[in-house]
Design a protein around this motif. Sequence first.
Motif, PDB file in Angstrom:
ATOM      1  N   LEU A  86      -1.046   0.494   1.762  1.00 48.85           N
ATOM      2  CA  LEU A  86      -0.500   1.719   2.332  1.00 48.85           C
ATOM      3  C   LEU A  86      -1.454   2.309   3.368  1.00 48.85           C
ATOM      4  O   LEU A  86      -1.021   2.788   4.425  1.00 48.85           O
ATOM      5  CB  LEU A  86      -0.229   2.733   1.213  1.00 48.85           C
ATOM      6  N   ALA A  87      -2.735   2.267   3.075  1.00 46.27           N
ATOM      7  CA  ALA A  87      -3.715   2.801   4.014  1.00 46.27           C
ATOM      8  C   ALA A  87      -3.766   1.977   5.303  1.00 46.27           C
ATOM      9  O   ALA A  87      -3.939   2.522   6.400  1.00 46.27           O
ATOM     10  CB  ALA A  87      -5.100   2.836   3.366  1.00 46.27           C
ATOM     11  N   ALA A  88      -3.620   0.657   5.175  1.00 43.79           N
ATOM     12  CA  ALA A  88      -3.627  -0.194   6.371  1.00 43.79           C
ATOM     13  C   ALA A  88      -2.381   0.038   7.217  1.00 43.79           C
ATOM     14  O   ALA A  88      -2.434  -0.025   8.452  1.00 43.79           O
ATOM     15  CB  ALA A  88      -3.717  -1.663   5.960  1.00 43.79           C
ATOM     16  N   ALA A  89      -1.251   0.304   6.557  1.00 42.13           N
ATOM     17  CA  ALA A  89      -0.005   0.523   7.282  1.00 42.13           C
ATOM     18  C   ALA A  89       0.062   1.907   7.912  1.00 42.13           C
ATOM     19  O   ALA A  89       0.618   2.072   9.002  1.00 42.13           O
ATOM     20  CB  ALA A  89       1.189   0.322   6.340  1.00 42.13           C
ATOM     21  N   HIS A  90      -0.512   2.896   7.240  1.00 42.41           N
ATOM     22  CA  HIS A  90      -0.416   4.281   7.723  1.00 42.41           C
ATOM     23  C   HIS A  90      -1.762   4.996   7.590  1.00 42.41           C
ATOM     24  O   HIS A  90      -1.874   5.995   6.866  1.00 42.41           O
ATOM     25  CB  HIS A  90       0.661   5.035   6.941  1.00 42.41           C
ATOM     26  N   PRO A  91      -2.791   4.537   8.276  1.00 42.21           N
ATOM     27  CA  PRO A  91      -4.112   5.169   8.138  1.00 42.21           C
ATOM     28  C   PRO A  91      -4.130   6.623   8.606  1.00 42.21           C
ATOM     29  O   PRO A  91      -4.969   7.404   8.146  1.00 42.21           O
ATOM     30  CB  PRO A  91      -5.011   4.290   9.010  1.00 42.21           C
ATOM     31  N   ALA A 111      -8.859  10.097   2.948  1.00 48.45           N
ATOM     32  CA  ALA A 111      -9.719   9.157   2.223  1.00 48.45           C
ATOM     33  C   ALA A 111      -8.855   8.364   1.258  1.00 48.45           C
ATOM     34  O   ALA A 111      -7.747   8.788   0.901  1.00 48.45           O
ATOM     35  CB  ALA A 111     -10.822   9.883   1.450  1.00 48.45           C
ATOM     36  N   ILE A 112      -9.362   7.206   0.821  1.00 49.20           N
ATOM     37  CA  ILE A 112      -8.663   6.394  -0.170  1.00 49.20           C
ATOM     38  C   ILE A 112      -9.660   5.911  -1.220  1.00 49.20           C
ATOM     39  O   ILE A 112     -10.862   5.828  -0.954  1.00 49.20           O
ATOM     40  CB  ILE A 112      -7.943   5.183   0.470  1.00 49.20           C
ATOM     41  N   ALA A 113      -9.117   5.608  -2.427  1.00 52.24           N
ATOM     42  CA  ALA A 113      -9.985   5.159  -3.518  1.00 52.24           C
ATOM     43  C   ALA A 113      -9.276   4.082  -4.338  1.00 52.24           C
ATOM     44  O   ALA A 113      -8.666   4.381  -5.370  1.00 52.24           O
ATOM     45  CB  ALA A 113     -10.378   6.338  -4.405  1.00 52.24           C
ATOM     46  N   PRO A 114      -9.343   2.826  -3.905  1.00 54.98           N
ATOM     47  CA  PRO A 114      -8.736   1.731  -4.677  1.00 54.98           C
ATOM     48  C   PRO A 114      -9.612   1.339  -5.866  1.00 54.98           C
ATOM     49  O   PRO A 114     -10.836   1.280  -5.751  1.00 54.98           O
ATOM     50  CB  PRO A 114      -8.645   0.597  -3.655  1.00 54.98           C
ATOM     51  N   VAL A 115      -8.947   1.059  -6.993  1.00 59.86           N
ATOM     52  CA  VAL A 115      -9.662   0.674  -8.213  1.00 59.86           C
ATOM     53  C   VAL A 115      -9.189  -0.713  -8.635  1.00 59.86           C
ATOM     54  O   VAL A 115      -7.995  -0.942  -8.806  1.00 59.86           O
ATOM     55  CB  VAL A 115      -9.412   1.687  -9.342  1.00 59.86           C
ATOM     56  N   CYS A 116     -10.112  -1.629  -8.805  1.00 52.63           N
ATOM     57  CA  CYS A 116      -9.879  -3.029  -9.193  1.00 52.63           C
ATOM     58  C   CYS A 116      -8.661  -3.629  -8.478  1.00 52.63           C
ATOM     59  O   CYS A 116      -7.792  -4.234  -9.090  1.00 52.63           O
ATOM     60  CB  CYS A 116      -9.763  -3.199 -10.706  1.00 52.63           C
ATOM     61  N   GLY A 117      -8.634  -3.467  -7.164  1.00 52.89           N
ATOM     62  CA  GLY A 117      -7.586  -4.057  -6.341  1.00 52.89           C
ATOM     63  C   GLY A 117      -8.190  -4.894  -5.235  1.00 52.89           C
ATOM     64  O   GLY A 117      -9.353  -5.286  -5.297  1.00 52.89           O
ATOM     65  N   GLY A 118      -7.400  -5.171  -4.221  1.00 54.43           N
ATOM     66  CA  GLY A 118      -7.879  -5.946  -3.085  1.00 54.43           C
ATOM     67  C   GLY A 118      -6.971  -5.708  -1.897  1.00 54.43           C
ATOM     68  O   GLY A 118      -5.807  -5.345  -2.046  1.00 54.43           O
ATOM     69  N   GLY A 119      -7.528  -5.907  -0.709  1.00 57.06           N
ATOM     70  CA  GLY A 119      -6.768  -5.698   0.511  1.00 57.06           C
ATOM     71  C   GLY A 119      -6.839  -6.893   1.426  1.00 57.06           C
ATOM     72  O   GLY A 119      -7.370  -7.945   1.067  1.00 57.06           O
ATOM     73  N   ASN A 120      -6.323  -6.735   2.619  1.00 63.23           N
ATOM     74  CA  ASN A 120      -6.342  -7.781   3.635  1.00 63.23           C
ATOM     75  C   ASN A 120      -7.507  -7.533   4.575  1.00 63.23           C
ATOM     76  O   ASN A 120      -7.478  -6.572   5.358  1.00 63.23           O
ATOM     77  CB  ASN A 120      -5.022  -7.774   4.407  1.00 63.23           C
ATOM     78  N   PRO A 121      -8.544  -8.372   4.534  1.00 62.20           N
ATOM     79  CA  PRO A 121      -9.716  -8.152   5.396  1.00 62.20           C
ATOM     80  C   PRO A 121      -9.378  -8.124   6.883  1.00 62.20           C
ATOM     81  O   PRO A 121     -10.066  -7.469   7.668  1.00 62.20           O
ATOM     82  CB  PRO A 121     -10.617  -9.350   5.062  1.00 62.20           C
ATOM     83  N   GLU A 122      -8.307  -8.818   7.271  1.00 62.23           N
ATOM     84  CA  GLU A 122      -7.937  -8.850   8.687  1.00 62.23           C
ATOM     85  C   GLU A 122      -7.440  -7.495   9.180  1.00 62.23           C
ATOM     86  O   GLU A 122      -7.368  -7.280  10.396  1.00 62.23           O
ATOM     87  CB  GLU A 122      -6.869  -9.917   8.911  1.00 62.23           C
ATOM     88  N   LEU A 123      -7.098  -6.599   8.268  1.00 59.75           N
ATOM     89  CA  LEU A 123      -6.591  -5.284   8.646  1.00 59.75           C
ATOM     90  C   LEU A 123      -7.660  -4.197   8.518  1.00 59.75           C
ATOM     91  O   LEU A 123      -7.355  -3.006   8.639  1.00 59.75           O
ATOM     92  CB  LEU A 123      -5.384  -4.916   7.787  1.00 59.75           C
ATOM     93  N   ALA A 124      -8.891  -4.600   8.307  1.00 59.57           N
ATOM     94  CA  ALA A 124      -9.971  -3.631   8.095  1.00 59.57           C
ATOM     95  C   ALA A 124     -10.123  -2.687   9.288  1.00 59.57           C
ATOM     96  O   ALA A 124     -10.412  -1.498   9.116  1.00 59.57           O
ATOM     97  CB  ALA A 124     -11.289  -4.360   7.828  1.00 59.57           C
ATOM     98  N   GLY A 125      -9.914  -3.194  10.482  1.00 66.63           N
ATOM     99  CA  GLY A 125     -10.079  -2.371  11.673  1.00 66.63           C
ATOM    100  C   GLY A 125      -9.168  -1.160  11.701  1.00 66.63           C
ATOM    101  O   GLY A 125      -9.517  -0.118  12.269  1.00 66.63           O
ATOM    102  N   ARG A 126      -8.008  -1.275  11.088  1.00 70.47           N
ATOM    103  CA  ARG A 126      -7.080  -0.146  11.057  1.00 70.47           C
ATOM    104  C   ARG A 126      -7.621   1.019  10.231  1.00 70.47           C
ATOM    105  O   ARG A 126      -7.240   2.161  10.428  1.00 70.47           O
ATOM    106  CB  ARG A 126      -5.736  -0.580  10.471  1.00 70.47           C
ATOM    107  N   VAL A 157     -16.498  -3.949  10.840  1.00 69.02           N
ATOM    108  CA  VAL A 157     -15.875  -3.018  11.794  1.00 69.02           C
ATOM    109  C   VAL A 157     -16.565  -1.655  11.767  1.00 69.02           C
ATOM    110  O   VAL A 157     -16.051  -0.679  12.318  1.00 69.02           O
ATOM    111  CB  VAL A 157     -14.364  -2.853  11.507  1.00 69.02           C
ATOM    112  N   GLU A 158     -17.719  -1.605  11.098  1.00 67.15           N
ATOM    113  CA  GLU A 158     -18.512  -0.381  10.986  1.00 67.15           C
ATOM    114  C   GLU A 158     -17.720   0.741  10.326  1.00 67.15           C
ATOM    115  O   GLU A 158     -17.734   1.891  10.763  1.00 67.15           O
ATOM    116  CB  GLU A 158     -19.026   0.057  12.374  1.00 67.15           C
ATOM    117  N   GLY A 159     -17.008   0.388   9.269  1.00 61.19           N
ATOM    118  CA  GLY A 159     -16.225   1.361   8.526  1.00 61.19           C
ATOM    119  C   GLY A 159     -17.067   2.163   7.555  1.00 61.19           C
ATOM    120  O   GLY A 159     -18.255   1.879   7.337  1.00 61.19           O
ATOM    121  N   ASP A 160     -16.436   3.162   6.953  1.00 65.99           N
ATOM    122  CA  ASP A 160     -17.108   4.061   6.017  1.00 65.99           C
ATOM    123  C   ASP A 160     -16.648   3.720   4.602  1.00 65.99           C
ATOM    124  O   ASP A 160     -15.677   4.280   4.100  1.00 65.99           O
ATOM    125  CB  ASP A 160     -16.764   5.505   6.377  1.00 65.99           C
ATOM    126  N   MET A 161     -17.331   2.784   3.953  1.00 60.40           N
ATOM    127  CA  MET A 161     -16.914   2.351   2.622  1.00 60.40           C
ATOM    128  C   MET A 161     -18.107   2.314   1.673  1.00 60.40           C
ATOM    129  O   MET A 161     -19.160   1.751   1.988  1.00 60.40           O
ATOM    130  CB  MET A 161     -16.268   0.971   2.686  1.00 60.40           C
TER     131      MET A 161
END
Length: 258
Positions: free
Chosen positions: A152-157, A162-177, A209-213
Amino acid sequence: MKRWILFGTLLGLSLAGPAAPTAAADRQQAVTFEKTVSRRVNLRHLVYLPTGYEADTTRQWPLILFLHGSGERGNELERVKVNGLPKELAAGREVPAIVLSPQCPAGAQWAGDRMVDDLDALLADALVRYRVDPRRVYVTGLSMGGFGTWALAAAHPERFAAIAPVCGGGNPELAGRMRRLPIWAFHGAKDDVVPPANLTEMAEAMARVEGDMRTTLYPDAGHDAWSATYANPEFYTWLLGQVKTEPALLDLRHATAT
């Protein structure tokens, strides 16, 4: 003699193949197809309104969207309270924010395109229906909900502070979004359901991508990384302390809910 000359000429023409077609104007046209397609969204959910919400009708509040795990899917809304933030709220925890906890239909996944669209529609409605501060909208979720949080965060940043995923995973190719989104991700080091490599992979992608994580890896936890996370007061302090500085792309506070 003339007969042989004519035959030779005709033979030469036949071997040369058909003559090139005469150039003509290109009759192809560029056309755009545009049509509004709508569908009905039916997403049952729990709503938590913080203490003081009714008393001050001018105050705007933060909003937290919570996404449950795969075991809570179905049409029994009480199942959403089994784990995570709804469980904490049911036990009496006070959170100074509006909390929406939808239930995913059986067989669906939060990270699926259709469910991502449904969740975005739910948020759009919440901005109209409740007194929400559009600069302080958050999403968090566990397991399947952790994957949904990333999706959801990648589709609508632009929606989130802020977001807080717990024991999940995302698509690294969408990190820039999500480069400008503050992220705090949690995982159990002994998780045998969703490997901790999912956390590492996303952390590395966000770093590129120099993100804040920031990350928390519980050394002795298995798949249940959520109990410690949602019981931690620091989690709420951090999450609700994030404020989006950029204006929302769409402010629906004064629209009419239909």
